[in-house]
Design an enzyme around this catalytic site. Sequence first.
Site, PDB file in Angstrom:
ATOM      1  N   GLU A 169     -86.092  62.002  -8.793  1.00 41.21           N
ATOM      2  CA  GLU A 169     -86.173  60.746  -9.376  1.00 41.21           C
ATOM      3  C   GLU A 169     -85.262  60.540  -8.841  1.00 41.21           C
ATOM      4  O   GLU A 169     -83.638  60.051 -10.132  1.00 41.21           O
ATOM      5  CB  GLU A 169     -86.730  60.236 -11.107  1.00 41.21           C
ATOM      6  CG  GLU A 169     -87.576  60.521 -10.649  1.00 41.21           C
ATOM      7  CD  GLU A 169     -88.127  60.252 -12.876  1.00 41.21           C
ATOM      8  OE1 GLU A 169     -87.272  59.956 -12.963  1.00 41.21           O
ATOM      9  OE2 GLU A 169     -89.488  60.456 -13.152  1.00 41.21           O
ATOM     10  N   GLU A 363     -95.232  64.485 -12.034  1.00 44.31           N
ATOM     11  CA  GLU A 363     -95.041  64.303 -13.643  1.00 44.31           C
ATOM     12  C   GLU A 363     -95.662  63.281 -13.969  1.00 44.31           C
ATOM     13  O   GLU A 363     -95.904  61.966 -13.510  1.00 44.31           O
ATOM     14  CB  GLU A 363     -93.378  63.586 -13.887  1.00 44.31           C
ATOM     15  CG  GLU A 363     -92.365  64.834 -13.870  1.00 44.31           C
ATOM     16  CD  GLU A 363     -90.825  65.351 -14.560  1.00 44.31           C
ATOM     17  OE1 GLU A 363     -90.516  63.603 -15.186  1.00 44.31           O
ATOM     18  OE2 GLU A 363     -90.246  65.313 -13.735  1.00 44.31           O
TER      19      GLU A 363
HETATM   20  C1  FCB Z   1     -88.690  61.427 -15.332  1.00 38.33           C
HETATM   21  C2  FCB Z   1     -88.037  62.392 -16.029  1.00 38.33           C
HETATM   22  C3  FCB Z   1     -87.859  63.470 -16.866  1.00 38.33           C
HETATM   23  C4  FCB Z   1     -88.399  63.101 -18.018  1.00 38.33           C
HETATM   24  C5  FCB Z   1     -89.160  62.034 -18.009  1.00 38.33           C
HETATM   25  C6  FCB Z   1     -89.604  61.614 -19.371  1.00 38.33           C
HETATM   26  O1  FCB Z   1     -88.116  59.462 -15.578  1.00 38.33           O
HETATM   27  O2  FCB Z   1     -87.788  63.472 -14.179  1.00 38.33           O
HETATM   28  O3  FCB Z   1     -86.824  64.408 -16.850  1.00 38.33           O
HETATM   29  O4  FCB Z   1     -87.378  62.644 -19.315  1.00 38.33           O
HETATM   30  O5  FCB Z   1     -89.297  61.453 -17.202  1.00 38.33           O
END
Ligand code: FCB
Length: 459
Positions: A169, A363
């Site tokens: 990110e 994620e």
């Molecule tokens: C993302 C991050 C991770 C975590 C999630 C909830 O943006 O990559 O580290 O904090 O959100």
Amino acid sequence: MSDRAELAFPEGFLWGAATSSYQIEGAVHQDGRGPSIWDTQCHHTDLVRDGHTGDVAADHYNRWAEDVELMAQLGLGAYRFSVAWPRIQPSGAGPANQAGIDFYSRLVDRLLQNGITPMLTLYHWDLPQALEDAGGWPARDTALRFAEYAAIVFEALHDRVALWATHNEPWCSSLLGYAEPSHAPGRTEPVAATRAIHHLNLSHGLALEAMRAIDPGPQQGVVINLLPIHVVGPDPAGAAADGARRYDALRNRVWLEPMLHGRYPSDALADLEAFGGLPVEPGDLARIAQPLDWLGVNYYNDGYVRAQPGGHWPATPGMRDAVPFTPDGDLTDMGWPITPDGLRQLLVDLGATYPDLPLYITENGCAYDDPVVDGRCHDPRRIAFLDAHLRAIHAAIAAGVDVRGYMQWSLMDNFEWSHGYHKRFGLVHVDYDTLARTPRDSAFWYRQVIARNGLAGGD
Ligand code: FCB
């Protein structure tokens, strides 16, 4: 319950869970680790709720063996983790700290012994503080340092780790952090954020070059938090549409276009002139556009922007008379909306634009604080959330999109950045007094999903 999946995923689909170094490791002074910008954010600002720090976190640095055992019990096929740069180069430059390398090497070995594929992220936000002191991501030299660090880690682990990601990110590493202070290093300087954007892109390309020169075999990728952005409500002056376009440019396109096409979006180039401009030097774009073996998508929810006279949002420099907002409906503990169809749409769009690029969901998950009672933690809302998103992914795959795996966020409760320990994303509950791990119902549910490689129709 039948073992047959009614919504079966492709054979070989990689089922895993994700974490990151600062969020779970703790042990910030152990074995020669140097300070990172998140240590500073926690200890020297009031930007983290209740003064929480990652000093102990889930103490994974000392409990890693127990944690791998837990992963094996849950049947995980993959584990996405990040390497803490300050464990490898405590001051951000120079030779490797062998103790840091050894930690990740032991972890990787134990994962492999348990049949768990390691997916390694080189940068999940814990920049060595010494590099921030020297200018941080706004300084071009940080990109060069990152390539050196990547080569050190790669040299040590390329024989055993098949899936690599340079950044997690980069929008957060640049816009949150340098334009908006909620993330480390907590600066509010859009000019610095603009420079950081380019140097993060450049560092990605330089790191890929350095790693492939050592061994072209491992699969190289990057993780971006992409999201569809919608304009909602009346917008007579077009401010919301303009704000949404700027947000989309900085959140999605300013990463995808240079990395995959070797160019910056023309609107972003023009918009960012007001903030000093992107510091592109001759040859940079070709270096950024190294071939990518896979793209990681972090997805939590869609984005929404509405008109609001006088409103602005520092994380999108140039946004005027418009703000991001949360529509009515069910929200997770983060205050985030639940929009699984947005993930389907995003994947279908990516598949149409980049048909030859394998995708991983790196994620996806939700924060809900359900208590442990008598050794059990019932978290039906997490199961519903994950189920809905897996159905969305399945629909995208059925539509022909090449999605290769799913990394749930997160294996265990952890330090959620500016929210401290107040937000719980784990399949596994962590008691922060005793550090005991208790798998939630969702962990057992996920184990079934993995075992049948899909979802039962009625689940
Ligand atoms: C993302 C991050 C991770 C975590 C999630 C909830 O943006 O990559 O580290 O904090 O959100």
